[in-house]
Design a protein around this motif. Structure first.
Motif, mmCIF file in Angstrom:
data_model
loop_
_atom_site.group_PDB
_atom_site.id
_atom_site.type_symbol
_atom_site.label_atom_id
_atom_site.label_comp_id
_atom_site.label_asym_id
_atom_site.label_seq_id
_atom_site.Cartn_x
_atom_site.Cartn_y
_atom_site.Cartn_z
ATOM 1 N N VAL A 86 0.953 -1.205 0.029
ATOM 2 C CA VAL A 86 -0.027 -0.172 -0.006
ATOM 3 C C VAL A 86 0.845 1.231 0.090
ATOM 4 N N ARG A 87 2.186 1.139 0.671
ATOM 5 C CA ARG A 87 2.859 2.153 0.461
ATOM 6 C C ARG A 87 3.312 2.774 -1.066
ATOM 7 N N ARG A 88 3.668 1.624 -1.655
ATOM 8 C CA ARG A 88 4.177 1.935 -3.039
ATOM 9 C C ARG A 88 2.686 2.174 -3.975
ATOM 10 N N LEU A 89 1.670 1.581 -3.755
ATOM 11 C CA LEU A 89 0.539 2.316 -4.508
ATOM 12 C C LEU A 89 0.178 3.515 -4.118
ATOM 13 N N ALA A 90 0.183 3.922 -2.814
ATOM 14 C CA ALA A 90 -0.277 5.419 -2.334
ATOM 15 C C ALA A 90 0.622 6.280 -3.131
ATOM 16 N N GLU A 91 2.110 6.004 -2.918
ATOM 17 C CA GLU A 91 3.105 6.914 -3.672
ATOM 18 C C GLU A 91 2.924 7.197 -5.242
ATOM 19 N N LEU B 8 -3.100 8.092 3.229
ATOM 20 C CA LEU B 8 -3.296 7.912 4.446
ATOM 21 C C LEU B 8 -4.813 6.884 4.354
ATOM 22 N N LEU B 9 -5.657 7.422 3.522
ATOM 23 C CA LEU B 9 -6.968 6.624 3.503
ATOM 24 C C LEU B 9 -6.800 5.170 2.988
ATOM 25 N N LEU B 10 -5.931 5.006 1.954
ATOM 26 C CA LEU B 10 -5.564 3.396 1.519
ATOM 27 C C LEU B 10 -4.800 2.731 2.595
ATOM 28 N N ALA B 11 -3.935 3.491 3.144
ATOM 29 C CA ALA B 11 -2.991 2.749 4.203
ATOM 30 C C ALA B 11 -3.516 2.408 5.422
ATOM 31 N N GLY B 12 -4.308 3.329 5.870
ATOM 32 C CA GLY B 12 -5.105 3.157 7.147
ATOM 33 C C GLY B 12 -6.110 1.998 7.175
ATOM 34 N N ASN B 13 -6.867 1.922 5.799
ATOM 35 C CA ASN B 13 -7.815 0.675 5.683
ATOM 36 C C ASN B 13 -7.150 -0.695 5.545
ATOM 37 N N ALA B 14 -5.791 -0.524 4.906
ATOM 38 C CA ALA B 14 -5.236 -1.737 4.819
ATOM 39 C C ALA B 14 -4.762 -2.467 6.106
ATOM 40 N N LEU B 15 -4.633 -1.401 6.900
ATOM 41 C CA LEU B 15 -4.328 -1.921 8.465
ATOM 42 C C LEU B 15 -5.360 -2.434 9.303
ATOM 43 N N HIS B 16 -6.655 -2.476 8.631
ATOM 44 C CA HIS B 16 -7.784 -3.244 9.328
ATOM 45 C C HIS B 16 -7.443 -4.658 9.372
ATOM 46 N N ALA B 17 -6.614 -5.075 8.513
ATOM 47 C CA ALA B 17 -5.982 -6.556 8.584
ATOM 48 C C ALA B 17 -4.788 -6.384 9.093
ATOM 49 N N ASP B 18 -3.857 -7.257 9.203
ATOM 50 C CA ASP B 18 -2.560 -7.433 9.671
ATOM 51 C C ASP B 18 -1.819 -7.364 8.440
ATOM 52 N N LEU B 19 -2.016 -6.250 7.763
ATOM 53 C CA LEU B 19 -0.857 -6.116 6.452
ATOM 54 C C LEU B 19 -0.263 -4.753 6.859
ATOM 55 N N ALA B 20 1.010 -4.987 6.941
ATOM 56 C CA ALA B 20 1.843 -3.579 7.130
ATOM 57 C C ALA B 20 2.031 -2.873 5.683
ATOM 58 N N PRO B 21 2.531 -1.662 5.956
ATOM 59 C CA PRO B 21 2.298 -1.010 4.604
ATOM 60 C C PRO B 21 3.247 -1.251 3.493
ATOM 61 N N GLU B 22 4.143 -2.149 3.753
ATOM 62 C CA GLU B 22 5.098 -2.611 2.947
ATOM 63 C C GLU B 22 4.874 -4.015 2.546
ATOM 64 N N ALA B 23 3.775 -4.595 3.030
ATOM 65 C CA ALA B 23 3.488 -6.118 2.745
ATOM 66 C C ALA B 23 2.876 -6.152 1.295
ATOM 67 N N ALA B 24 3.100 -7.172 0.619
ATOM 68 C CA ALA B 24 2.643 -7.599 -0.604
ATOM 69 C C ALA B 24 0.998 -7.565 -0.553
ATOM 70 N N GLY B 25 0.283 -7.022 -1.476
ATOM 71 C CA GLY B 25 -1.158 -7.088 -1.511
ATOM 72 C C GLY B 25 -1.718 -6.133 -0.503
ATOM 73 N N SER B 26 -1.233 -5.430 0.054
ATOM 74 C CA SER B 26 -1.809 -4.363 1.213
ATOM 75 C C SER B 26 -2.570 -3.274 0.394
ATOM 76 N N GLY B 27 -1.845 -3.151 -0.880
ATOM 77 C CA GLY B 27 -2.473 -2.097 -1.644
ATOM 78 C C GLY B 27 -3.761 -2.414 -2.204
ATOM 79 N N GLY B 28 -3.981 -3.639 -2.612
ATOM 80 C CA GLY B 28 -5.225 -4.067 -2.987
ATOM 81 C C GLY B 28 -6.353 -4.273 -1.902
ATOM 82 N N PHE B 29 -5.939 -4.483 -0.786
ATOM 83 C CA PHE B 29 -6.712 -4.692 0.155
ATOM 84 C C PHE B 29 -7.342 -3.326 0.931
#
Length: 550
Positions: free
Chosen positions: A172-177, A187-208
């Motif tokens: 999600v960090r890469r997608l957001a940038e 922050l909207l994308l990253a905060g929503n990704a962290l509703h799960a256990d997905l760090a900003p640098e985790a693969a697939g966190s951008g899609g989630f």
């Protein structure tokens, strides 16, 4: 003898039981706790004038779920309510990103962070408009979702499929940038990704993060009027009107297996409940394989895979009864949101996730903060707020990134110290918050598990959301479906595809599999016994031999 026994009266178990009852089956639901609902319950345990959601609170996936929609729970008295805004992410300097239910409103707010970010948001919304319906259909369909996947693939090819597929697997960090110049959209994308256990640098966190943001914008983050328990009450009433039975305070300790088939369950009180067709287990995966079902009935490969099963992060939650609205520095943009994300920028999210990865108790925890009276005025007296926040902590801490010496034993001192730390985090964005606290309740990881055994040490998603434990890897490689190695036994919990969230899909998938595959037990056992008799008693050996008593 009921046609089916459902273990667990969480939302997935209750959805499964309702679908079986709709098909004419007799159904009995056995729940270990003294009340149904699993992680969908509410009470007045913080303060008698305040309704608090004990576990989950906002339900975008329930709003999007065709499964719950088809149950017509409004006929059972369920009504939904929305906050003025879906969610907000304030910063300590007073700026605030807000997800609204109208894309133009969300976009115009993001434009204030950086020129061009409104168009960037519109671009992400256009993608959702093209493929969102098929993604939702695939999400709530038994794996593999052939028809929705075929439609989705066709649309992806027409819309630059490889690029969209790349977007879905990006961190999600890469997608957001790549998409936004300013912090708001990121922050909207990253905060929503962290509703799960997905760090900003985790693969697939951008899609989630994108998925949750789009669902929030399309469906909102609604709440049941009167408390989360209203959703459970509606499911129970519907089931009972169709002849189903819910028995609380009945902890199942064994699934009895004979000739490779689930034939009964045994409770902690020693009662054996036989079944005619199926057992559906709305329980955590490690509790089913090797605990409720004895190891000798399971393939060795499955048992080996279970050693690699990964939980999602542990959860620590605090509920508050507040004497007034939260005094956000950001003002109305934060005050009007049902859900508020609290972290001072993307780097703070990364820092928080890194501390979890290093098994440190975070010093500045990322908080998901709920303003329940803002979302539903019935939750507390006028002019007050029923609020909560949760964050994540390591399952087994090896250090404290803060100064309180928290070890993760979560005794009374550690619980109070970390709850104070969470309140200090709120104070960064809402000075004066602590002066409004009339009462608070602390739910440490061990407390959450004691109240719902599926929340192992506070893991709220029944297993990690990371890519290596999703789709045909969930709960272990090669599965992805509710069927188990034991005939007539189906996994109906969030440990199965598509995973966590209150949407009913795992329960519905299990019910449909049982309806497709079941045959009356007595006829099946009669055939099995005849076959064994034909081979002679000497051929019978091991745990798959003649039926035994429960």
């Amino acid at each position: 003898m009921p046609d089916a026994v459902v273990i667990g009266a969480g939302p997935n178990g209750l959805v499964a039981a309702n679908l079986l009852a709709d098909a004419g089956w007799s159904v009995e639901v056995l729940e270990a706790q003294d009340e149904p609902g699993g992680a969908v319950r509410s009470d007045r345990g913080v303060h008698p004038d305040y309704v608090s959601d004990v576990f989950s609170a906002f339900y975008p996936l329930a709003a999007a779920s065709p499964i719950l929609s088809r149950l017509d729970l409004h006929e059972e008295g369920l009504h939904w309510s929305h906050a003025p805004s879906v969610l907000a992410h304030p910063l300590s300097d007073g700026r605030c990103a807000v997800l609204e239910r109208h894309r133009t409103s969300t976009a115009s707010g993001l434009e204030k962070f950086a020129p061009g970010d409104a168009l960037a948001w519109d671009h992400l919304c256009d993608i959702w408009d093209r493929i969102g319906a098929d993604i939702v259909d695939a999400l709530f369909t038994p794996f593999p979702p052939i028809r929705s996947t075929a439609r989705l693939a066709a649309r992806l090819r027409a819309a630059g499929g490889l690029r969209l597929a790349r977007m879905m697997v990006l961190p999600v960090r890469r997608l957001a940038e790549e998409e936004f110049r300013g912090e708001g959209g990121r922050l909207l994308l990253a905060g929503n990704a962290l509703h799960a256990d997905l760090a900003p640098e985790a693969a697939g966190s951008g899609g989630f993060g994108w998925l949750m943001s789009m669902l929030g914008q399309a469906q909102g983050f609604p709440v049941p009027v009167g408390g989360a328990g209203a959703l459970t009450d509606a499911l129970v009433r519907r089931l009972q009107r169709r002849g189903g039975v819910v028995r609380c305070g009945e902890r199942v300790v064994e699934v009895t297996v004979r000739s490779g088939r689930a034939v009964a369950v045994r409770t902690a009180a020693g009662e054996t409940v036989p079944v005619n067709r199926a057992v559906l287990a709305d329980v955590a995966v490690p509790a089913l394989y090797g605990e409720l079902v004895a190891p000798q009935h399971l393939p060795s490969q499955l048992l080996d895979d279970m050693r690699r099963f990964q939980w999602d992060w542990a959860t620590f939650k605090v509920d508050w009864a507040l004497s007034g609205p939260v005094p956000w520095t950001a003002g109305e943009p934060a005050a009007g949101a049902g859900t508020v994300h609290l972290a001072d920028g993307m780097d703070e999210l990364t820092r928080f996730s890194a501390q979890l990865s290093m098994r440190e108790v975070p010093d500045r925890p990322f908080l998901l903060f709920g303003q329940m009276t803002t979302a539903d005025a019935s939750r507390s007296p006028a002019g007050t707020e029923s609020a909560w926040a949760y964050t994540h902590v390591p399952h087994h801490a090896r250090g404290d990134a803060g100064d309180d010496g928290i070890t993760g034993t979560w005794d009374a001192r550690e619980q109070e110290a970390f709850a104070d730390r969470m309140e200090e985090q709120v104070e960064r964005f809402a000075p004066g918050f602590r002066s409004l606290v009339r009462a608070r309740r602390i739910l440490a990881p061990t407390t959450l598990e004691a109240m719902d055994a599926n929340l192992r040490r506070g893991a709220i998603n029944s297993g990690t959301t990371a890519m290596h434990q999703q789709l045909f890897f969930r709960p272990v490689p090669g599965t992805g479906r509710p069927e188990t190695p034991v005939e007539g036994l189906y996994l109906a919990s969030a440990g199965a595809h598509p995973g966590g969230g209150v949407h009913g899909a795992p329960g519905a998938n299990a019910a449909r599999a049982a309806l497709r595959s079941s045959r009356p037990l007595r006829r099946a056992l009669s055939r099995a016994q005849s076959a064994l008799a034909g081979r002679g008693a000497g051929a019978v050996s091991g745990p798959e031999g003649l039926p035994r008593t429960g």
